[in-house]
Design a protein around this motif. Structure first.
Motif, PDB file in Angstrom:
ATOM      1  N   THR A   2       0.829  -1.192   0.000  1.00 48.69           N
ATOM      2  CA  THR A   2       0.000   0.000   0.000  1.00 48.69           C
ATOM      3  C   THR A   2       0.868   1.249   0.000  1.00 48.69           C
ATOM      4  OG1 THR A   2      -1.660  -1.200   1.257  1.00 48.69           O
ATOM      5  CG2 THR A   2      -1.824   1.176   1.248  1.00 48.69           C
ATOM      6  N   LEU A  70      -5.535   6.429  -3.963  1.00 47.36           N
ATOM      7  CA  LEU A  70      -4.147   6.007  -4.131  1.00 47.36           C
ATOM      8  C   LEU A  70      -3.840   6.085  -5.617  1.00 47.36           C
ATOM      9  CD1 LEU A  70      -4.285   2.930  -1.740  1.00 47.36           C
ATOM     10  CD2 LEU A  70      -3.481   5.249  -1.218  1.00 47.36           C
ATOM     11  N   GLY A  77      -6.042   2.987  -6.644  1.00 47.86           N
ATOM     12  CA  GLY A  77      -6.800   2.318  -5.603  1.00 47.86           C
ATOM     13  C   GLY A  77      -7.452   3.308  -4.666  1.00 47.86           C
ATOM     14  N   ARG A  79      -8.104   3.781  -0.366  1.00 44.83           N
ATOM     15  CA  ARG A  79      -7.919   3.347   1.020  1.00 44.83           C
ATOM     16  C   ARG A  79      -9.048   3.953   1.847  1.00 44.83           C
ATOM     17  NH1 ARG A  79      -3.048   5.097   2.239  1.00 44.83           N
ATOM     18  NH2 ARG A  79      -2.074   3.070   2.111  1.00 44.83           N
ATOM     19  N   CYS A  81     -10.290   4.170   5.893  1.00 46.33           N
ATOM     20  CA  CYS A  81      -9.981   3.922   7.301  1.00 46.33           C
ATOM     21  C   CYS A  81     -11.194   4.308   8.136  1.00 46.33           C
ATOM     22  CB  CYS A  81      -8.782   4.741   7.761  1.00 46.33           C
ATOM     23  SG  CYS A  81      -7.239   4.318   6.967  1.00 46.33           S
ATOM     24  N   GLU A 119      -7.034  -5.586   0.509  1.00 49.93           N
ATOM     25  CA  GLU A 119      -6.225  -5.524   1.731  1.00 49.93           C
ATOM     26  C   GLU A 119      -7.128  -5.118   2.884  1.00 49.93           C
ATOM     27  OE1 GLU A 119      -2.761  -2.997   1.170  1.00 49.93           O
ATOM     28  OE2 GLU A 119      -2.678  -3.558  -0.949  1.00 49.93           O
ATOM     29  N   THR A 133      -8.723  -0.638   8.426  1.00 47.28           N
ATOM     30  CA  THR A 133      -8.254  -0.085   7.159  1.00 47.28           C
ATOM     31  C   THR A 133      -8.462  -1.112   6.062  1.00 47.28           C
ATOM     32  OG1 THR A 133      -6.570   1.216   8.314  1.00 47.28           O
ATOM     33  CG2 THR A 133      -6.265   0.887   5.938  1.00 47.28           C
ATOM     34  N   VAL A 135      -8.164  -1.557   1.619  1.00 47.01           N
ATOM     35  CA  VAL A 135      -7.694  -1.014   0.348  1.00 47.01           C
ATOM     36  C   VAL A 135      -8.254  -1.875  -0.760  1.00 47.01           C
ATOM     37  CG1 VAL A 135      -5.680  -0.522  -1.111  1.00 47.01           C
ATOM     38  CG2 VAL A 135      -5.551  -0.125   1.356  1.00 47.01           C
ATOM     39  N   TRP A 137      -8.031  -2.134  -5.129  1.00 46.95           N
ATOM     40  CA  TRP A 137      -7.305  -1.679  -6.308  1.00 46.95           C
ATOM     41  C   TRP A 137      -8.194  -1.822  -7.537  1.00 46.95           C
ATOM     42  CZ3 TRP A 137      -3.168   0.912  -5.100  1.00 46.95           C
ATOM     43  CH2 TRP A 137      -2.471   0.598  -3.925  1.00 46.95           C
TER      44      TRP A 137
END
Length: 149
Positions: A2, A70, A77, A79, A81, A119, A133, A135, A137
């Motif tokens: 990441t 990202l 991607g 992310r 949180c 992720e 968290t 992630v 893509w």
């Protein structure tokens, strides 16, 4: 792996009511669409975000969602949180087991969200709070043209 989040590109959204949950879902879908996620990927992300935002509100007493695009990696991607200062999770392994619930639901919140993304991590300290968290893509989509998003 990441990419490190750029604080200037992260969007922070409060989670303190059911109306906030709807706004988080809307913003996750908007960011995912702008990054070129396909409809199925968008739906998976929104579903995972909805589960985690609800957990933040109900089990964590509220908190915030941070959305970070990202884009400085070869693959684009997103992310997400989910942060609270609630009681934390005493047994993460048990809490991420299918069927485990403390709220009378189906027990698919954490484990289901984990399956919907690329992720997934949980950082929690009992009595201090939790950060979940995830992630995802972009797969199989052309990169957006500059100035088109």
């Amino acid at each position: 792996m990441t990419a490190a989040p750029d604080p200037d590109t992260a969007t922070s959204l409060p989670i303190g009511s059911d109306a906030d949950l709807a706004w988080v879902r809307h913003q996750v879908r908007r960011f995912a669409a702008e990054l070129g996620f396909g409809l199925v990927q968008q739906t998976k992300l929104v579903t995972a975000a909805s589960e985690l935002a609800r957990n933040t509100l109900i089990h964590g007493g509220g908190g915030e969602a941070r959305i970070t695009p990202l884009t400085d990696t070869p693959t684009r991607g997103l992310r997400l949180c989910f942060i609270d200062t609630g009681p934390g999770i005493r047994d993460v392994e048990l809490a991420t087991t299918d069927g485990y619930t403390t709220g009378g639901g189906l027990g698919l919140g954490l484990s289901g969200a984990r399956r919907l993304v690329d992720e997934f991590s949980i950082d929690t300290t009992p009595g201090e709070g939790t950060v979940v968290t995830l992630v995802a893509w972009v797969t199989g989509a052309p990169a957006p043209r500059p100035g088109s998003g």
